[in-house]
Design an enzyme around this catalytic site. Structure first.
Site, mmCIF file in Angstrom:
data_model
loop_
_atom_site.group_PDB
_atom_site.id
_atom_site.type_symbol
_atom_site.label_atom_id
_atom_site.label_comp_id
_atom_site.label_asym_id
_atom_site.label_seq_id
_atom_site.Cartn_x
_atom_site.Cartn_y
_atom_site.Cartn_z
ATOM 1 N N ASP A 133 29.939 27.273 102.128
ATOM 2 C CA ASP A 133 30.016 28.543 101.401
ATOM 3 C C ASP A 133 29.216 28.370 100.116
ATOM 4 O O ASP A 133 29.497 27.473 99.321
ATOM 5 C CB ASP A 133 31.493 28.864 101.119
ATOM 6 N N GLU A 185 30.366 34.946 106.045
ATOM 7 C CA GLU A 185 30.412 35.796 104.839
ATOM 8 C C GLU A 185 29.050 36.388 104.507
ATOM 9 O O GLU A 185 28.029 35.709 104.610
ATOM 10 C CB GLU A 185 30.908 34.983 103.631
HETATM 11 MN MN MN Z 1 31.891 32.557 99.520
HETATM 12 MN MN MN Z 2 33.444 35.174 98.640
#
Ligand code: MN
Ligand code: MN
Length: 296
Positions: free
Chosen positions: A82, A281
């Site tokens: 991420d 995401e």
């Molecule tokens: Mn993220």
């Molecule tokens: Mn996020």
């Protein structure tokens, strides 16, 4: 809202994410993975909006490498990467899951499909409850369950979680997405043996400034100034301050700032039944007739 900064940050984040997706990470340490991705963000002209999260298996989120972290990615691991890029504080937040155990590929596919479905119904005026419903439906149809207490979020300049939650399940209480705001959508998916929520783990290796309040300790004040100048109120890692202080001193000072509530620390988030979790995401800006996905 500086749309162009959002777009430029998104382009960098997307390129870096796709390189991370293609790369074979088995045998690399989490330290090598985080550092090389963060370096690539800088080389492309962006700044990190937060330390790269490299969360393995049942850890859903918020693990970043410690200085010289020696954890190695194994042939059976599932790894969520991420990453965040900011330009003038305008953030692109995006994630990819790489999975080396074919038995869990369906989790990755479910997270990706749910994100795609969410983006397909997104426009100015879309209700957040409809997005949660779409994500939950797709995830369950593909054999997984969504993590109920993790969600996407609205974004503001230098603020990652700006107040509104983009749900991963159907839920009461709703807001309408606006074209004047940027958001991140991030389905998290676990197995049917999972409880579908995360609990806080012991490890805390991501931090952010909570206040710029001065203390009586001059060394502590110097660290507060350094953090503010380098990261503003955005998250940082111990790795990012150990060039300025040696590791032991940095750790002690940081602990003190956490104790005095000047710095906030974020615990890792672990699936409540220790089941593996996949994530996808994107960051997006709703439009009247559709959506601009900045990290597409
Ligand atoms: Mn993220
Ligand atoms: Mn996020």
């Amino acid at each position: 809202m500086q749309v162009q900064d959002y777009i430029n940050a998104g382009k960098i984040a997307s390129e870096v994410r796709e390189n991370a997706r293609k790369k074979y990470h088995v045998g690399s340490t989490l330290f090598e993975i985080c550092e090389s991705i963060e370096k690539e963000i800088g080389q492309k002209g962006g700044k990190c909006a937060f330390p790269v999260n490299a969360s393995l298996n049942e850890i859903a989120a918020h693990y970043t490498a410690e200085p010289n972290d020696s954890i190695v990615v194994k042939e059976t691991d599932l790894l969520k990467i991420d990453l965040g890029v900011q330009i003038n504080g305008y953030i692109a937040d995006t994630a990819v899951t790489v999975c080396y155990d074919p038995n869990y590929d369906y989790l990755v596919q479910a997270a990706e499909a749910a994100l795609k479905d969410a983006m397909s119904i997104m426009r100015a005026g879309t209700k957040s409850s409809d997005v949660g419903k779409a994500i939950e439906g797709t995830v369950k149809q593909m054999g997984g369950i969504p993590i109920a207490n993790l969600s996407g979020h609205s974004l503001e300049q230098y603020t990652i979680h700006a107040g509104k939650s983009v749900p991963n399940i159907w839920s009461i209480g709703s807001f309408s997405f606006q074209s004047t705001e940027a958001y991140a959508c991030e389905p998290f998916v676990t197995t049917r043996d999972g409880l579908g929520f995360v609990r806080e783990g012991r490890t805390r290796n991501i931090f952010s400034l909570a206040t710029r309040k001065r203390s009586k300790d001059e060394d502590a004040n110097r660290m507060i100034d350094f953090i503010w100048q380098k990261f503003n109120m955005l998250p940082f890692a111990l790795r990012w301050i150990v060039n300025e202080w040696d590791e032991k001193t940095a750790k002690l000072l940081l602990d003190k700032l956490v104790q005095n509530k000047i710095v906030k620390s974020y615990p890792i988030l672990v699936e409540a039944n220790n089941q593996r979790v996949a994530q996808a995401e994107h960051t997006f800006i709703p439009q009247e007739n559709g959506v601009t996905v900045t990290t597409i």
